[in-house]
Design an enzyme around this catalytic site. Sequence first.
Site, short mmCIF file in Angstrom:
data_model
loop_
_atom_site.label_atom_id
_atom_site.label_comp_id
_atom_site.label_asym_id
_atom_site.label_seq_id
_atom_site.Cartn_x
_atom_site.Cartn_y
_atom_site.Cartn_z
N ILE A 1 -5.67 -0.12 -1.65
CA ILE A 1 -5.82 1.33 -1.66
C ILE A 1 -6.93 1.71 -0.68
CG2 ILE A 1 -5.12 1.38 -4.08
CD1 ILE A 1 -7.91 2.39 -4.77
N ASP A 2 -6.68 2.76 0.07
CA ASP A 2 -7.62 3.27 1.07
C ASP A 2 -8.21 4.58 0.55
OD1 ASP A 2 -6.86 1.15 2.75
OD2 ASP A 2 -5.18 2.31 3.53
N VAL A 3 -9.52 4.65 0.53
CA VAL A 3 -10.20 5.76 -0.16
C VAL A 3 -11.24 6.42 0.74
CG1 VAL A 3 -11.65 6.37 -2.14
CG2 VAL A 3 -9.88 4.60 -2.39
N TYR B 1 -5.68 7.57 -0.01
CA TYR B 1 -4.87 7.95 1.15
C TYR B 1 -3.83 6.87 1.45
CZ TYR B 1 -8.00 11.83 2.20
OH TYR B 1 -8.72 13.00 2.13
N ASN C 1 0.83 -1.20 0.00
CA ASN C 1 0.00 0.00 0.00
C ASN C 1 0.87 1.25 0.00
OD1 ASN C 1 -1.86 2.08 0.49
ND2 ASN C 1 -3.17 0.80 1.76
#
Length: 247
Positions: free
Chosen positions: A129-131, A142, A103
């Site tokens: 992926i962090d959204v 993010y 990540n």
Amino acid sequence: MSRIRIIPVLLLRKGGLYKTVRFKNAAYVGDPINTVKIFNEKEADELVVLDYNASLDGSAIDYKKITEIAGEAFMPMGYGGGIKTLEDAKKVFDAGYEKVVLNSILFNDISLIEKIGHIYGAQAVVCAIDVKKNLFGKYKTYSHSGTKSTNWTPVEWVKQLEANGAGEILLNSIEQDGTWGGYDLELVKLVAPAIGIPLIVCGGAGNTGDFIKAVQTGASAVAAGSMFVYQKKGMGVLISFPTGFSI
């Protein structure tokens, strides 16, 4: 009918398992070894273990602990957290994991995807992926456990990841994490058509109906945390898994 691939996501910190809500307010939920043993009995498809604080505080990978966890698992395992180099990834594979989850490091070194894939195959590289939405209501990606905005939109970033050799995408909604409110289907609709590799969605699952909605919206597989470690929202810890679930 087709079987849905369902993946419990376990959050590791300092040897224990925790669960967050919107990436905050981490609550201790138990011992990872005992939890993996229960998922063995319930025949989970695979497990993902994420040391969610590793990139944030720069801590080293606890190879002893993750080796112990993998040693108890009868199903395929993925590990993420603190992997910064090819050598880190090699040690994770040697510890007994079939996949690595990358990540935050990719915003500095996206070539790591290809380096790992060249040796272990693209299927062994999961890019997470962090959204969440910004103040203007636009989705942004993010890093560092949701603390740093990257200015990439999720669609732009998943295309970059796929172009660099990602085998799968793990798409996590920060705003839905731990809420039991269902997956962010609007986000899934944006991302799923943009890539040709499997899309795993995570963040917000509260019941098996959410799994069906996610797959019907375009997800290839579903992942969840709270739903598998708590009895119900606001209730005590109880490890569970919906065996043989299909649509």
